[in-house]
Design an enzyme around this catalytic site. Structure first.
Site, PDB file in Angstrom:
ATOM      1  N   THR A  64      -3.168  44.302  35.244  1.00 51.50           N
ATOM      2  CA  THR A  64      -2.218  44.677  34.190  1.00 51.50           C
ATOM      3  C   THR A  64      -1.229  43.571  33.901  1.00 51.50           C
ATOM      4  OG1 THR A  64      -2.256  46.992  34.788  1.00 51.50           O
ATOM      5  CG2 THR A  64      -0.237  46.236  33.744  1.00 51.50           C
ATOM      6  N   ARG A 112      -7.710  59.374  32.843  1.00 53.98           N
ATOM      7  CA  ARG A 112      -6.685  59.006  33.831  1.00 53.98           C
ATOM      8  C   ARG A 112      -5.671  58.029  33.226  1.00 53.98           C
ATOM      9  NH1 ARG A 112      -4.836  53.867  36.029  1.00 53.98           N
ATOM     10  NH2 ARG A 112      -3.922  54.290  38.030  1.00 53.98           N
ATOM     11  N   GLY A 168      -2.299  55.651  34.359  1.00 48.00           N
ATOM     12  CA  GLY A 168      -1.497  55.139  35.466  1.00 48.00           C
ATOM     13  C   GLY A 168      -0.041  55.075  35.066  1.00 48.00           C
ATOM     14  N   ASP A 169       0.677  54.166  35.676  1.00 46.22           N
ATOM     15  CA  ASP A 169       2.104  54.009  35.408  1.00 46.22           C
ATOM     16  C   ASP A 169       2.381  53.209  34.145  1.00 46.22           C
ATOM     17  OD1 ASP A 169       0.898  51.799  36.753  1.00 46.22           O
ATOM     18  OD2 ASP A 169       2.886  50.915  36.948  1.00 46.22           O
TER      19      ASP A 169
END
Ligand code: ASP
Length: 350
Positions: free
Chosen positions: A210, A238, A240-241
């Site tokens: 990322t 899904r 993520g952050d």
């Protein structure tokens, strides 16, 4: 994408490795850089992203424009983990997440976005053109198309296709795991350290990279951006952050800014980037603030902390820059008027 290790090795001959040299560069022992502006971003793709951001920052431009342009560079590159060339989810589709935040605490985010080349630019449009902060999935795509973003072909890049075919041989769903040094490579048919073992593809690429970028412009204003395809071969849907304001990114113009990379689930559970900024507000330096939140994650995870990687990268109002990770192996790129460097972050574990 040329993977990080190969890139560093190859670059030893081109002088890139000297970017790691410690010593004669303008960051003192407190991590303070000389003057404004400054831009920092995660991993080695950050060098090129910072250069793109610098076209704006170096000309006195606004941090917001810089962090958007900066990570658009990475979204355009062949990267395992950012942009449409990235690894797909376990059903074979590339889904992208991104968020952006400015000096007025305006923020925008898109998640589970498919077939759009620049999710960060769409996140900025969400921020500027809607009353909302987040748009996801088909709604985000519909908005992007209405805003004039072309709908790209649904096709894996040759790299991603190869990686996916490789992954399909075992098709074993693993919770996402992140780049760390010194942990065993998971190869076909072999287990690493338990179910959360870092997953390195047979071609040597990692499954995470990322890009998170934060910048302070010549006026002392902060902005940040974060964009990713998330964990390679993740469960469909899904997140993520990275698209979550306060987790993958947080900016408070009175204090500073922070971005995160690594196992998103564990960043979310401590509201990672927001927590780092709050500690900086209480007077902790960026490095110490990042370390404290890494320690919090390690405490929560207990023995499982060995098996995950998380890193934070932050800058404060004084121009101090700092980072910390669970495992050795996290590095970030920094650019100021006086330097352009890769810096290896400190870590809790080897
Ligand atoms: N934080 C990202 C996620 O969990 C992945 C990464 O940083 O590599 O989706």
């Amino acid at each position: 994408m040329i993977n990080r290790r190969k890139f560093i090795r190859a670059s030893a001959f081109t002088g890139f490795a000297s970017l790691f040299t410690k010593g004669a560069w303008s960051m003192d022992e407190t991590g303070t850089v000389k003057g404004k502006p400054v831009v920092i971003s995660t991993w080695d793709a950050g060098i090129r992203a910072n250069n793109a951001a610098w076209e704006i920052l170096g000309n006195g431009g606004r941090a917001l424009d810089a962090v958007e342009k900066g990570v658009m560079q990475t979204e355009s590159e062949q990267n395992c983990c950012v942009g449409l060339g990235a690894n797909p989810d376990r059903d074979g589709f590339v889904t992208l997440d991104a968020c952006i935040m400015d000096e007025f605490s305006n923020c925008g985010s898109v998640a589970f976005l498919e077939r759009i080349k620049h999710p960060i630019a769409v996140a900025r449009r969400v921020m500027e053109k809607t009353p909302h902060v987040m748009l996801v999935g088909s709604g985000a795509q519909q908005f992007a198309v209405a805003e004039g973003f072309p709908l790209e072909e649904q096709k894996l890049s040759p790299n991603a296709q190869k990686n996916y075919e490789n992954w399909l041989k075992t098709s074993e769903y693993k919770p996402p795991a992140i780049n760390v040094e010194n942990l065993p490579v998971v190869q076909k048919g072999k287990q690493g350290h338990g179910p959360f073992a870092p997953y390195k593809l047979a071609n040597g690429e990692w499954n995470h990279d990322t890009i998170g970028m934060v910048a302070m412009d010549t006026n002392g204003n902060f902005s940040g951006s974060c964009t990713t395809s998330g964990a390679g071969f993740k469960m469909r849907g899904r997140l993520g952050d990275s698209p979550v304001i306060g987790a993958g990114l947080f900016v408070d113009n009175e204090v500073g800014a922070c971005t995160a990379t690594g196992q998103g689930e564990d960043v979310i559970r401590v509201a990672g980037s927001h927590s780092v900024v709050e500690l900086m507000r209480q007077g902790l330096s960026p490095e110490v603030a990042c370390k404290k939140i890494i320690e919090r994650i390690v405490k929560i995870k207990g023995a499982k902390a060995k098996e995950i990687q998380v890193a934070f990268l932050a800058v404060n109002k004084k121009g101090q820059v700092g980072a910390y990770s669970i495992h050795k192996g996290f590095e970030y790129a920094i650019r100021t008027n006086e330097m352009e460097k890769m810096v290896k972050a400190k870590s809790i574990m080897d």
